[in-house]
Design a protein around this motif. Sequence first.
Motif, PDB file in Angstrom:
ATOM      1  N   THR A   1       0.854  -1.178   0.000  1.00  0.00           N
ATOM      2  CA  THR A   1       0.000   0.000   0.000  1.00  0.00           C
ATOM      3  C   THR A   1       0.898   1.238   0.000  1.00  0.00           C
ATOM      4  N   GLY A   2       0.293   2.395  -0.115  1.00  0.00           N
ATOM      5  CA  GLY A   2       1.086   3.629  -0.105  1.00  0.00           C
ATOM      6  C   GLY A   2       2.100   3.623  -1.234  1.00  0.00           C
ATOM      7  N   LEU A   3       3.314   4.042  -0.937  1.00  0.00           N
ATOM      8  CA  LEU A   3       4.349   4.087  -1.974  1.00  0.00           C
ATOM      9  C   LEU A   3       4.781   2.701  -2.437  1.00  0.00           C
ATOM     10  N   TYR A   4       4.500   1.677  -1.652  1.00  0.00           N
ATOM     11  CA  TYR A   4       4.829   0.309  -2.053  1.00  0.00           C
ATOM     12  C   TYR A   4       3.992  -0.151  -3.244  1.00  0.00           C
ATOM     13  N   ARG A   5       2.959   0.590  -3.613  1.00  0.00           N
ATOM     14  CA  ARG A   5       2.189   0.290  -4.824  1.00  0.00           C
ATOM     15  C   ARG A   5       2.956   0.741  -6.063  1.00  0.00           C
ATOM     16  N   TYR A   6       3.938   1.626  -5.874  1.00  0.00           N
ATOM     17  CA  TYR A   6       4.699   2.182  -6.990  1.00  0.00           C
ATOM     18  C   TYR A   6       6.094   1.591  -7.134  1.00  0.00           C
ATOM     19  N   VAL A   7       6.724   1.291  -6.012  1.00  0.00           N
ATOM     20  CA  VAL A   7       8.105   0.803  -6.025  1.00  0.00           C
ATOM     21  C   VAL A   7       8.301  -0.121  -4.822  1.00  0.00           C
ATOM     22  N   ARG A   8       9.091  -1.175  -4.992  1.00  0.00           N
ATOM     23  CA  ARG A   8       9.229  -2.168  -3.915  1.00  0.00           C
ATOM     24  C   ARG A   8      10.071  -1.705  -2.744  1.00  0.00           C
ATOM     25  N   ASN A   9      10.933  -0.731  -2.940  1.00  0.00           N
ATOM     26  CA  ASN A   9      11.873  -0.359  -1.883  1.00  0.00           C
ATOM     27  C   ASN A   9      11.916   1.137  -1.598  1.00  0.00           C
ATOM     28  N   PRO A  10      10.781   1.760  -1.307  1.00  0.00           N
ATOM     29  CA  PRO A  10      10.815   3.207  -1.068  1.00  0.00           C
ATOM     30  C   PRO A  10      11.661   3.591   0.141  1.00  0.00           C
ATOM     31  N   MET A  11      11.759   2.720   1.117  1.00  0.00           N
ATOM     32  CA  MET A  11      12.530   3.034   2.316  1.00  0.00           C
ATOM     33  C   MET A  11      14.026   3.147   1.991  1.00  0.00           C
ATOM     34  N   TYR A  12      14.543   2.220   1.202  1.00  0.00           N
ATOM     35  CA  TYR A  12      15.956   2.272   0.834  1.00  0.00           C
ATOM     36  C   TYR A  12      16.231   3.474  -0.072  1.00  0.00           C
ATOM     37  N   ILE A  13      15.305   3.752  -0.970  1.00  0.00           N
ATOM     38  CA  ILE A  13      15.465   4.901  -1.865  1.00  0.00           C
ATOM     39  C   ILE A  13      15.470   6.191  -1.048  1.00  0.00           C
ATOM     40  N   ALA A  14      14.548   6.317  -0.098  1.00  0.00           N
ATOM     41  CA  ALA A  14      14.464   7.519   0.736  1.00  0.00           C
ATOM     42  C   ALA A  14      15.716   7.681   1.592  1.00  0.00           C
ATOM     43  N   GLY A  15      16.178   6.597   2.182  1.00  0.00           N
ATOM     44  CA  GLY A  15      17.384   6.668   3.015  1.00  0.00           C
ATOM     45  C   GLY A  15      18.594   7.116   2.211  1.00  0.00           C
ATOM     46  N   THR A  16      18.741   6.553   1.029  1.00  0.00           N
ATOM     47  CA  THR A  16      19.855   6.938   0.175  1.00  0.00           C
ATOM     48  C   THR A  16      19.712   8.388  -0.287  1.00  0.00           C
ATOM     49  N   ALA A  17      18.495   8.793  -0.619  1.00  0.00           N
ATOM     50  CA  ALA A  17      18.253  10.183  -1.037  1.00  0.00           C
ATOM     51  C   ALA A  17      18.606  11.155   0.091  1.00  0.00           C
ATOM     52  N   MET A  18      18.275  10.787   1.323  1.00  0.00           N
ATOM     53  CA  MET A  18      18.587  11.664   2.444  1.00  0.00           C
ATOM     54  C   MET A  18      20.093  11.788   2.667  1.00  0.00           C
ATOM     55  N   ILE A  19      20.815  10.688   2.510  1.00  0.00           N
ATOM     56  CA  ILE A  19      22.272  10.756   2.645  1.00  0.00           C
ATOM     57  C   ILE A  19      22.860  11.612   1.524  1.00  0.00           C
ATOM     58  N   ALA A  20      22.393  11.386   0.300  1.00  0.00           N
ATOM     59  CA  ALA A  20      22.875  12.197  -0.825  1.00  0.00           C
ATOM     60  C   ALA A  20      22.530  13.667  -0.598  1.00  0.00           C
ATOM     61  N   GLY A  21      21.331  13.907  -0.073  1.00  0.00           N
ATOM     62  CA  GLY A  21      20.932  15.284   0.221  1.00  0.00           C
ATOM     63  C   GLY A  21      21.859  15.950   1.219  1.00  0.00           C
TER      64      GLY A  21
END
Length: 121
Positions: A41-61
């Motif tokens: 549900t939520g973002l998991y309907r769009y991509v299987r790993n939103p948590m890993y993507i978000a964590g990596t995006a925050m580090i890159a940010g």
Amino acid sequence: MLGAALIVAGLPILLDSFARFALQGPGTPTPVMPPKRLVATGLYRYVRNPMYIAGTAMIAGQGLLFGSVTVLAYGAIVWAGFFLFVVAYEEPALGEQLGDEFKRYRANVRRWFPRITPWRG
């Protein structure tokens, strides 16, 4: 500006993902206490790993915001670790635990690149 945007965008994604695992799984995003049911549900309907993507995006940010090549390199190492963990452990374990339900999900929702429309499996 891009660095701050990545941090601001990533935090609610992480919090939403943790909440979904706890409330809908029920469980955690860790191998010690994985969810008992597929969370799609939520973002998991769009991509299987939103948590890993978000964590990596925050580090890159953070790397961009503070102009730190070291933090950006750390982000690349973390991303590689996430990738290897997902491919070598997480997906095979979920396939065994959740069977055909996860196989259908995996066939319809990509690992890293979001779908345009939500999966309604």
